[in-house]
Write an enzyme that holds these catalytic residues in place. Sequence first.
Site, PDB file in Angstrom:
ATOM      1  N   HIS A   6       0.433  -1.164   0.264  1.00  0.00           N
ATOM      2  CA  HIS A   6       0.044   0.049   0.274  1.00  0.00           C
ATOM      3  C   HIS A   6       1.026   1.322  -0.034  1.00  0.00           C
ATOM      4  CE1 HIS A   6      -3.097  -2.933   2.354  1.00  0.00           C
ATOM      5  NE2 HIS A   6      -3.361  -2.133   1.368  1.00  0.00           N
TER       6      HIS A   6
ATOM      7  N   GLN B  18      -0.777  -4.181  -9.304  1.00  0.00           N
ATOM      8  CA  GLN B  18      -1.366  -5.213 -10.148  1.00  0.00           C
ATOM      9  C   GLN B  18      -1.027  -6.971  -9.437  1.00  0.00           C
ATOM     10  OE1 GLN B  18      -0.930  -5.395 -13.252  1.00  0.00           O
ATOM     11  NE2 GLN B  18      -1.165  -7.764 -13.283  1.00  0.00           N
TER      12      GLN B  18
ATOM     13  N   SER C  47      -2.922  -8.065   2.974  1.00  0.00           N
ATOM     14  CA  SER C  47      -3.182  -7.472   4.723  1.00  0.00           C
ATOM     15  C   SER C  47      -3.321  -9.066   5.731  1.00  0.00           C
ATOM     16  CB  SER C  47      -4.131  -7.000   4.602  1.00  0.00           C
ATOM     17  OG  SER C  47      -4.390  -6.075   4.054  1.00  0.00           O
TER      18      SER C  47
ATOM     19  N   GLN D 112     -17.935  -6.481  -1.724  1.00  0.00           N
ATOM     20  CA  GLN D 112     -17.211  -7.812  -2.706  1.00  0.00           C
ATOM     21  C   GLN D 112     -16.509  -9.155  -1.543  1.00  0.00           C
ATOM     22  OE1 GLN D 112     -13.549  -4.026  -2.872  1.00  0.00           O
ATOM     23  NE2 GLN D 112     -12.624  -5.841  -2.712  1.00  0.00           N
TER      24      GLN D 112
HETATM   25  P1  AMP Z   1      -6.268  -3.631  -0.414  1.00  0.00           P
HETATM   26  O1  AMP Z   1      -6.115  -2.913   0.671  1.00  0.00           O
HETATM   27  O2  AMP Z   1      -6.313  -5.104  -0.357  1.00  0.00           O
HETATM   28  O3  AMP Z   1      -8.317  -3.003  -0.591  1.00  0.00           O
HETATM   29  O4  AMP Z   1      -4.988  -3.057  -1.577  1.00  0.00           O
HETATM   30  C1  AMP Z   1      -5.536  -1.897  -1.909  1.00  0.00           C
HETATM   31  C2  AMP Z   1      -4.339  -1.380  -2.774  1.00  0.00           C
HETATM   32  O5  AMP Z   1      -3.336  -1.952  -2.498  1.00  0.00           O
HETATM   33  C3  AMP Z   1      -5.582  -2.458  -3.840  1.00  0.00           C
HETATM   34  O6  AMP Z   1      -4.503  -1.692  -4.845  1.00  0.00           O
HETATM   35  C4  AMP Z   1      -3.959  -3.523  -4.046  1.00  0.00           C
HETATM   36  O7  AMP Z   1      -3.292  -4.290  -5.435  1.00  0.00           O
HETATM   37  C5  AMP Z   1      -2.378  -2.793  -3.852  1.00  0.00           C
HETATM   38  N1  AMP Z   1      -1.663  -3.681  -2.986  1.00  0.00           N
HETATM   39  C6  AMP Z   1      -2.337  -4.561  -2.345  1.00  0.00           C
HETATM   40  N2  AMP Z   1      -1.262  -5.346  -1.781  1.00  0.00           N
HETATM   41  C7  AMP Z   1      -0.091  -4.962  -2.713  1.00  0.00           C
HETATM   42  C8  AMP Z   1       1.168  -5.660  -2.458  1.00  0.00           C
HETATM   43  N3  AMP Z   1       1.657  -6.467  -2.443  1.00  0.00           N
HETATM   44  N4  AMP Z   1       2.342  -5.183  -3.502  1.00  0.00           N
HETATM   45  C9  AMP Z   1       1.339  -4.070  -4.546  1.00  0.00           C
HETATM   46  N5  AMP Z   1       0.517  -3.833  -3.725  1.00  0.00           N
HETATM   47  C10 AMP Z   1      -0.430  -4.150  -3.506  1.00  0.00           C
END
Ligand code: AMP
Length: 285
Positions: A36, A147, A185, A60
Site C-alpha cells: 500500500h 498489479q 493484509s 466484494q
Molecule cells: P486492499 O487493501 O487489498 O484493497 O488493496 C489496496 C490496494 O493496494 C490495491 O490496489 C491492491 O492491489 C494494492 N496492493 C495490495 N497488496 C499489494 C502488494 N503486495 N503490492 C502492491 N500493491 C498491493
Amino acid sequence: MRIIHNLDEMTETARGWLAAGSVGFIPTMGYLHAGHIALVNAAQKECEISVVSIFVNPLQFEQSEDLARYPRDLARDLQLLNATNIDVVFIPDVDVLFPPNFSTYVIPSSPAGRPKGIRNVGYIRGVATVTTKLFQLVRPDVAYLGQKDAHRVAVVRQVVRDLNFDVNLRILPTVRESDGLALSSSNHLLTPPERQAASMLYRALLIGKALIDGGERNAPVVEKAMTAHLQAESLIKLDYVTVCHPDTFRELDEVRPGTLLALSARIGNVPLIDNIIWNGGSWLL
Ligand code: AMP
C-alpha cells in the site's frame, strides 16, 4: 494529514481542489503494508494532492466469514500514513456509504474479467460499485492500484472505460516478501506451515515463466505445469490457475505478449492471489 469520515466533507474538499493540481487516490481496505505504501509514495511523487481511503467493502466479500475475519487496525494504519505526506485519509462509515435503502449497483457484464470456473459476480459488482462511489466522492485525476489484484484492475479498467470516468489508472508492481509471497493484509493469519506452503504460489508462477522463457507458447501446457506444482501441496486449495488476457481474463490457447499468468487459492482460511505478466521482451513480476 486530514482525516475525513463525512461524505459531504469529502465532496466539499474535492471541489476545493479543482484548481489546486492533480489528485492521486489510493483506495484500500486498510491493514496497510509496504505494498500500500508503495502506492502512496508514487501518488505523492506524481500528484499535488494525495488521498488514501480505508474502507472494508462488504459488497466484494462473497463469504461473510471472510468479511468478519478481515483484519482491521485503524490506529496502526493512521500511524503508518502519518509517516508519509498523505493529505487526506478518507474513512467512510459503512452504514453511510451503503445505507439500508441503497439499491443502485454497477454491474459490468462479461468481459469484465471473470476468471474461469469462478462465480464471482458479487465480487465484480462489489468492486465496480464501490469504485464508482469512491471516484464520485474523491474526484481523483489518477488512481493507484496494485498489479497484485489483477482481477480488480480488470474490473476497474472496464468501469472507467464504460462510465467515462476522467481518471488515469496507474498500476504498480506487486511488492513481495523475500521468498516471493505477495504482501497481503491477511498473510499474518497463516500458521507457520501454511506460510511455508504459501511460498509455492509465486514459485508456480515462476514455473510458468521458465517455460515461456524457454519458448513454450502452448497456454494449456503452461497452465497444467503450474497447476501440478500447486496440487502437490495438500494445504493449498486452488480456485483457479489461468493463462489469460489481463483485461478479460479470457483463457488463451497461445501465449503472446501481454499474457497474464494468474492464480487464486485458499490456504487454511486465508484467500491468496498472485500473478505475473509477460510483455514479450520482459516480465512484470
Ligand atoms: P486492499 O487493501 O487489498 O484493497 O488493496 C489496496 C490496494 O493496494 C490495491 O490496489 C491492491 O492491489 C494494492 N496492493 C495490495 N497488496 C499489494 C502488494 N503486495 N503490492 C502492491 N500493491 C498491493
